[in-house]
Design a protein around this motif. Structure first.
Motif, mmCIF file in Angstrom:
data_model
loop_
_atom_site.group_PDB
_atom_site.id
_atom_site.type_symbol
_atom_site.label_atom_id
_atom_site.label_comp_id
_atom_site.label_asym_id
_atom_site.label_seq_id
_atom_site.Cartn_x
_atom_site.Cartn_y
_atom_site.Cartn_z
ATOM 1 N N LEU A 1 93.859 -7.402 -91.394
ATOM 2 C CA LEU A 1 94.847 -6.597 -90.672
ATOM 3 C C LEU A 1 95.168 -7.209 -89.302
ATOM 4 N N ALA A 2 94.156 -7.762 -88.637
ATOM 5 C CA ALA A 2 94.395 -8.419 -87.350
ATOM 6 C C ALA A 2 95.295 -9.635 -87.528
ATOM 7 N N GLN A 3 95.085 -10.384 -88.607
ATOM 8 C CA GLN A 3 95.938 -11.546 -88.858
ATOM 9 C C GLN A 3 97.374 -11.114 -89.129
ATOM 10 N N VAL A 4 97.545 -10.059 -89.888
ATOM 11 C CA VAL A 4 98.895 -9.555 -90.151
ATOM 12 C C VAL A 4 99.548 -9.086 -88.854
ATOM 13 N N ALA A 5 98.772 -8.423 -88.002
ATOM 14 C CA ALA A 5 99.306 -7.966 -86.717
ATOM 15 C C ALA A 5 99.714 -9.152 -85.841
ATOM 16 N N MET A 6 98.913 -10.217 -85.858
ATOM 17 C CA MET A 6 99.262 -11.401 -85.070
ATOM 18 C C MET A 6 100.525 -12.062 -85.612
ATOM 19 N N MET A 7 100.635 -12.157 -86.936
ATOM 20 C CA MET A 7 101.842 -12.744 -87.520
ATOM 21 C C MET A 7 103.066 -11.904 -87.205
ATOM 22 N N THR A 8 102.916 -10.593 -87.264
ATOM 23 C CA THR A 8 104.037 -9.699 -86.951
ATOM 24 C C THR A 8 104.466 -9.863 -85.503
ATOM 25 N N THR A 9 103.501 -9.919 -84.601
ATOM 26 C CA THR A 9 103.804 -10.126 -83.182
ATOM 27 C C THR A 9 104.469 -11.480 -82.970
ATOM 28 N N ASP A 10 103.931 -12.501 -83.622
ATOM 29 C CA ASP A 10 104.503 -13.844 -83.528
ATOM 30 C C ASP A 10 105.963 -13.841 -83.984
ATOM 31 N N LEU A 11 106.215 -13.222 -85.122
ATOM 32 C CA LEU A 11 107.589 -13.171 -85.640
ATOM 33 C C LEU A 11 108.506 -12.344 -84.747
ATOM 34 N N ALA A 12 107.980 -11.291 -84.154
ATOM 35 C CA ALA A 12 108.801 -10.474 -83.252
ATOM 36 C C ALA A 12 109.225 -11.289 -82.028
ATOM 37 N N PHE A 13 108.290 -12.048 -81.458
ATOM 38 C CA PHE A 13 108.631 -12.879 -80.301
ATOM 39 C C PHE A 13 109.576 -14.014 -80.688
#
Length: 181
Positions: free
Chosen positions: A44-56
């Motif tokens: 879940l942390a990895q998914v959250a990091m990818m989501t944040t990365d894609l948002a930026f």
């Protein structure tokens, strides 16, 4: 004792067997959840990091977002190959751990060396990322950006995969810093 068992109806015996099987299932399920919970949180942390990365990246612009998506897609081909070659770490470490063998730590060291060695062809693949994407008909600007994005992905991801395989195999999915039994 045999007389007591014979005197009980078959349905009573089946209920006792079902109850024991249910308790065994509950115990196994609890142990599985204890082992899996840290892995679920990591995922879940990895998914959250990818989501944040894609948002930026999405705020930068559509070309940057397309480049990141292409880079990750291109990288996943080589990462999947490398992760498959690192998969034997888990059963080797689990077997050694199960019999109390000192080769448990050797399984991790071997996995980390394998991850390092597998990273070199992946890095070489990343060096040609722009040419590969251009050969597939991608826009030159997007291919150039994707090529730049590829360089941050190679070695750390395979090392993390090797460590995750090992920690799950020895039942230490909580943290890498925990003490060995």
């Amino acid at each position: 004792m045999d007389k007591i068992i014979e005197a009980q109806p078959v349905s009573v015996l089946r209920q006792g067997t079902r109850r024991a099987a249910g308790q065994h299932f509950t115990i196994e399920l609890n142990e599985t959840v204890k082992l899996a919970w840290p892995m679920v949180l990591t995922q879940l942390a990895q998914v959250a990091m990818m989501t944040t990365d894609l948002a930026f990246i999405g705020h930068i612009g559509p070309e940057a977002l397309a480049a990141a998506a292409l880079a990750v897609t291109l990288y996943l081909v080589s990462f999947t190959f490398g992760a498959g070659l690192l998969a034997p770490i888990a059963p080797l470490a689990a077997q050694a751990y199960g019999v109390g063998n000192l080769l448990v730590q050797r399984a991790l060291c071997t996995g980390l060396w394998a991850a390092l060695l597998l990273s070199f062809p992946i890095i070489a693949f990343a060096f040609r990322g722009e040419q590969i994407l251009l050969a597939f008909g991608q826009a030159p600007d997007v291919a150039r950006l994707a090529h730049q994005y590829l360089f941050g992905l190679a070695m750390p991801a395979l090392w993390l995969q090797a460590i995750r395989n090992f920690m799950g195999a020895v039942g230490r999915s909580r943290s890498c810093g925990s003490h060995w039994p």
